[in-house]
Design a protein around this motif. Sequence first.
Motif, PDB file in Angstrom:
ATOM      1  N   VAL A 188       0.867  -1.192   0.000  1.00 52.02           N
ATOM      2  CA  VAL A 188       0.000   0.000   0.000  1.00 52.02           C
ATOM      3  C   VAL A 188       0.896   1.233   0.000  1.00 52.02           C
ATOM      4  CG1 VAL A 188      -1.991   1.060   1.130  1.00 52.02           C
ATOM      5  CG2 VAL A 188      -1.459  -1.324   1.570  1.00 52.02           C
ATOM      6  N   HIS A 189       0.823   2.022  -1.063  1.00 52.79           N
ATOM      7  CA  HIS A 189       1.729   3.178  -1.171  1.00 52.79           C
ATOM      8  C   HIS A 189       0.982   4.414  -1.646  1.00 52.79           C
ATOM      9  CE1 HIS A 189       5.103   0.419  -0.714  1.00 52.79           C
ATOM     10  NE2 HIS A 189       4.552  -0.352  -1.631  1.00 52.79           N
ATOM     11  N   SER A 190       1.483   5.559  -1.202  1.00 55.58           N
ATOM     12  CA  SER A 190       0.817   6.811  -1.559  1.00 55.58           C
ATOM     13  C   SER A 190       1.812   7.832  -2.068  1.00 55.58           C
ATOM     14  CB  SER A 190       0.121   7.385  -0.330  1.00 55.58           C
ATOM     15  OG  SER A 190      -0.931   6.535   0.033  1.00 55.58           O
ATOM     16  N   VAL A 191       1.287   8.921  -2.610  1.00 56.53           N
ATOM     17  CA  VAL A 191       2.152  10.027  -3.031  1.00 56.53           C
ATOM     18  C   VAL A 191       2.088  11.112  -1.961  1.00 56.53           C
ATOM     19  CG1 VAL A 191       1.817   9.525  -5.484  1.00 56.53           C
ATOM     20  CG2 VAL A 191       0.298  11.166  -4.356  1.00 56.53           C
ATOM     21  N   ALA A 192       2.905  12.153  -2.156  1.00 59.26           N
ATOM     22  CA  ALA A 192       2.871  13.296  -1.240  1.00 59.26           C
ATOM     23  C   ALA A 192       1.761  14.244  -1.706  1.00 59.26           C
ATOM     24  CB  ALA A 192       4.220  14.006  -1.258  1.00 59.26           C
ATOM     25  N   TRP A 193       1.225  15.026  -0.791  1.00 61.43           N
ATOM     26  CA  TRP A 193       0.090  15.896  -1.152  1.00 61.43           C
ATOM     27  C   TRP A 193       0.503  16.959  -2.182  1.00 61.43           C
ATOM     28  CZ3 TRP A 193      -4.486  16.369  -2.442  1.00 61.43           C
ATOM     29  CH2 TRP A 193      -5.208  17.560  -2.369  1.00 61.43           C
ATOM     30  N   ASP A 194       1.677  17.543  -1.999  1.00 63.02           N
ATOM     31  CA  ASP A 194       2.153  18.527  -2.984  1.00 63.02           C
ATOM     32  C   ASP A 194       2.270  17.866  -4.358  1.00 63.02           C
ATOM     33  OD1 ASP A 194       3.516  21.112  -3.738  1.00 63.02           O
ATOM     34  OD2 ASP A 194       5.137  19.693  -4.195  1.00 63.02           O
ATOM     35  N   GLU A 195       2.733  16.628  -4.330  1.00 64.62           N
ATOM     36  CA  GLU A 195       2.887  15.861  -5.572  1.00 64.62           C
ATOM     37  C   GLU A 195       1.515  15.586  -6.212  1.00 64.62           C
ATOM     38  OE1 GLU A 195       4.584  12.153  -4.568  1.00 64.62           O
ATOM     39  OE2 GLU A 195       5.004  11.537  -6.625  1.00 64.62           O
ATOM     40  N   ALA A 196       0.563  15.194  -5.381  1.00 61.19           N
ATOM     41  CA  ALA A 196      -0.783  14.877  -5.891  1.00 61.19           C
ATOM     42  C   ALA A 196      -1.354  16.079  -6.634  1.00 61.19           C
ATOM     43  CB  ALA A 196      -1.708  14.489  -4.741  1.00 61.19           C
ATOM     44  N   GLN A 197      -1.163  17.256  -6.048  1.00 64.19           N
ATOM     45  CA  GLN A 197      -1.723  18.457  -6.683  1.00 64.19           C
ATOM     46  C   GLN A 197      -1.050  18.738  -8.017  1.00 64.19           C
ATOM     47  OE1 GLN A 197      -2.610  21.728  -3.622  1.00 64.19           O
ATOM     48  NE2 GLN A 197      -1.219  20.350  -2.584  1.00 64.19           N
ATOM     49  N   LYS A 198       0.259  18.471  -8.054  1.00 61.29           N
ATOM     50  CA  LYS A 198       0.977  18.714  -9.321  1.00 61.29           C
ATOM     51  C   LYS A 198       0.626  17.658 -10.361  1.00 61.29           C
ATOM     52  CE  LYS A 198       4.758  21.245  -7.154  1.00 61.29           C
ATOM     53  NZ  LYS A 198       6.055  21.121  -6.472  1.00 61.29           N
ATOM     54  N   ILE A 199       0.466  16.415  -9.938  1.00 58.22           N
ATOM     55  CA  ILE A 199       0.069  15.364 -10.888  1.00 58.22           C
ATOM     56  C   ILE A 199      -1.273  15.737 -11.514  1.00 58.22           C
ATOM     57  CG2 ILE A 199      -0.646  12.940 -11.139  1.00 58.22           C
ATOM     58  CD1 ILE A 199       1.290  12.216  -8.881  1.00 58.22           C
ATOM     59  N   SER A 200      -2.147  16.307 -10.723  1.00 59.20           N
ATOM     60  CA  SER A 200      -3.469  16.669 -11.241  1.00 59.20           C
ATOM     61  C   SER A 200      -3.363  17.598 -12.442  1.00 59.20           C
ATOM     62  CB  SER A 200      -4.305  17.330 -10.145  1.00 59.20           C
ATOM     63  OG  SER A 200      -4.629  16.362  -9.184  1.00 59.20           O
ATOM     64  N   GLY A 201      -2.300  18.389 -12.502  1.00 57.14           N
ATOM     65  CA  GLY A 201      -2.086  19.244 -13.671  1.00 57.14           C
ATOM     66  C   GLY A 201      -1.308  18.537 -14.756  1.00 57.14           C
ATOM     67  N   LYS A 202      -0.258  17.842 -14.380  1.00 61.47           N
ATOM     68  CA  LYS A 202       0.631  17.222 -15.380  1.00 61.47           C
ATOM     69  C   LYS A 202      -0.033  16.030 -16.065  1.00 61.47           C
ATOM     70  CE  LYS A 202       4.409  19.694 -14.581  1.00 61.47           C
ATOM     71  NZ  LYS A 202       5.005  20.559 -15.597  1.00 61.47           N
ATOM     72  N   ASP A 203      -0.767  15.240 -15.293  1.00 61.71           N
ATOM     73  CA  ASP A 203      -1.445  14.089 -15.889  1.00 61.71           C
ATOM     74  C   ASP A 203      -2.676  13.711 -15.057  1.00 61.71           C
ATOM     75  OD1 ASP A 203      -2.282  11.910 -17.235  1.00 61.71           O
ATOM     76  OD2 ASP A 203      -0.566  10.632 -16.775  1.00 61.71           O
ATOM     77  N   PRO A 204      -3.806  14.378 -15.327  1.00 58.56           N
ATOM     78  CA  PRO A 204      -5.009  14.086 -14.534  1.00 58.56           C
ATOM     79  C   PRO A 204      -5.485  12.641 -14.666  1.00 58.56           C
ATOM     80  CG  PRO A 204      -5.407  15.886 -16.111  1.00 58.56           C
ATOM     81  CD  PRO A 204      -4.012  15.412 -16.336  1.00 58.56           C
TER      82      PRO A 204
END
Length: 711
Positions: free
Chosen positions: A248-264
């Motif tokens: 079970v693995h997750s990303v960082a919150w800052d990363e999640a927000q950036k992924i939402s722009g780079k690759d939704p």
Amino acid sequence: MQKKQQSDKPTQKDEQLTRHTEDGAEQFLTTNQGVRINDNQNSLKAGERGATLMEDFIFREKMTHFDHERIPERVVHARGEAAHGYFQVYESMAEYTKAGFLTDPSRITPVFVRFSTVAGSRGSTDLARDVRGFAVKFYTEEGNYDLVGNNIPVFFIQDAMKFPDFVHAVKPEPQNEIPQAASAHDTFWDYVSISPESTHMVLWVMSDRAIPRSLRMMEGFGVHTFRFVNEAGKGTFVKFHWKPLLGVHSVAWDEAQKISGKDPDFHRRDLWEAIESGNYPEWELGVQLVPEEDEHKFPFDLLDPTKIIPEEVVPVQRIGKMVLNRNPDNFFAETEQVAFHPGHLVPGIDFTNDPLLQGRLFSYNDTQLIRLGGPNFAEIPINRPIAPVHNNQRDGFMRQTINRSPASYEPNTVAGGCPYQAMMKQGGFTSYQERVDAHKVRGRSESFFDHFSQAALFFNSQSEPEKLHIINAFRFELGKVSRKEIRQRMLGILSQVDTYLAEKVAEGLGMPVPEVLEKPINRVRPADAGPDEYEPKSVPQQVGASAALSMANTVKDSIKTRKIAFLVAEGVDVADVSAMKGALVSAGAVVQVIAMHLGEVSGADGQALAVDQSFLTAASVLFDAVYVPGGADSATKLSTIPAAIHFVNEAYKHCKAVCIHKDAIAFLRKTALPADTPAAGLLTGNDADAFIQAIAQHRFWEREAVDDIPA
Ligand code: HDD
């Protein structure tokens, strides 16, 4: 004991679906009536420059179909993606259940699994902070069984009566439809700040569980307590779990927000690509079994969906494996039209009286009627069981089946009494014979009134970095709440969970933790009490912390399917690239070479190296780790490329493994990374084994203690 799994042979469901597929290869274009079309570019006109003629049946058919292409999106879980696969039980569970797919280890049961976010619309980002839906349709020989779960084992509310209110609160606000796919707004926090029963779930949603690295790397839960029923009619309570073999693995919150722009589409793409490349996602099905006699031996009510049974109290037995090995052929026909329903049951499994589950049993069928346009949605290919269907239901919009029998009623004589009712021994479903002796009441059992103890258990079970992430998530979300009194009330709720948590969140919000807990406006009450007589209870739990609740204790032994970025420029050491790439790929990772431009770069020895992405399309947040290979010229050039420096800074900030060849130490000095002091997960050199081990750790969260990376 694990058994050898079956191969990629098409399942019975695959074969059934094939009968409904078409691909147009080597065929003429036709109308829906099969008439070949001679010109698909021009409508029929009265003269070359004249008006279109009404008689143009080809144009009208094409346009009408197009105009009607959309159906309502799901009211919740609108954004989703799905895959086909199969399930196989390791050993017979006949002692507890008579469900065929759980008693016969030789059976391969086809499945279709849809993952989803809850709050966002169909086109919203995958990386929203949200619960993930985890819905599994088992096409069993005895009919379809749907396990419609989430990646979080508890829920926000205890009674389905509250579901429409809760969903209205979390969805975008009604006046302006803002924000999309986010709970960080006033109405959500208004609702949960006056509904203490939501507290446990809110803790989970503020944790990293709500921002998974991959759908393939998250757990699934049936949430409610269900009931297994064996051949003798004996019931056993059961909680279902899906345990991902990749951990079970997750990303960082800052990363999640950036992924939402780079690759939704990050999660959707990841699932698709993993299956296309043969890296089939796998989960083990786990069960927690509780004998009926033990129903009241817990400090919480088994019927309360805001509670877990800690794994230390009732261990999870892994009883079978699910493999997803085929992407859908058509998103709409399969992923959009699939209709799940917790009421799709097979003999051997039954409900309990969990009031949330009971309400779901009404809602799902009802919602399909509007979403899929009528009562015949079970005939849509993806929804059809592999078990034969015979009954007296007839007609309705889009009926497909041509029923030949002269009788559409039962009992009958004109059709020889067919189709027959099945006796229990013939596989006829009979509901579990639970004894009920009670008054009809509108209210809730007091055994549901402890809202904070398990929230505290969850918080206490987290590692220090996980606690920090929860605190920061609350600061972020409540920071987006404009009404001060809502933030204040929420701090009051948090103070009931953990003083440290409440104080740290309060510090971020620049507000004090309220000394007196404002009485939550909770209308949940026992049937015979007035509205003011309600008080949440606190019941000591059997364990103070549970290792299974922390992702820090998950599987960290593989880099399979992890994406590693190699940053290169002209003059790179191609032999070093090949050696490192070879080692990572043999360990199952995916490597991409990133440079200033697409095409090729020439290596130090004149050899050309193919580039997969440029800095324009690639971003560190789309990768799990970074390598800067050897080649002094390449490193010197990278030192002058801000995008390369940012790439490494950002990967490091998000606590990923970073490996810098010793030729590139000058480049390292250009970044914000510590070049002269050892740092966890930062490797200098080209030791592939050490790099592989570091990537397998997933993240080095301890780096967050020093927050000095400008990225
Ligand atoms: Fe639900 C969809 C999971 C509570 C009413 N739900 C839906 C889906 C999942 C869940 C995974 C998407 C299925 C798909 O991919 O098509 N829901 C849950 C879980 C719950 C839960 C794990 C709590 C334990 N849901 C819940 C309640 C109600 C609903 C209490 C209403 C009484 N859920 C629905 C729905 C949806 C739905 C409105 C929307 C689309 C659909 O059903 O097919 O009926």
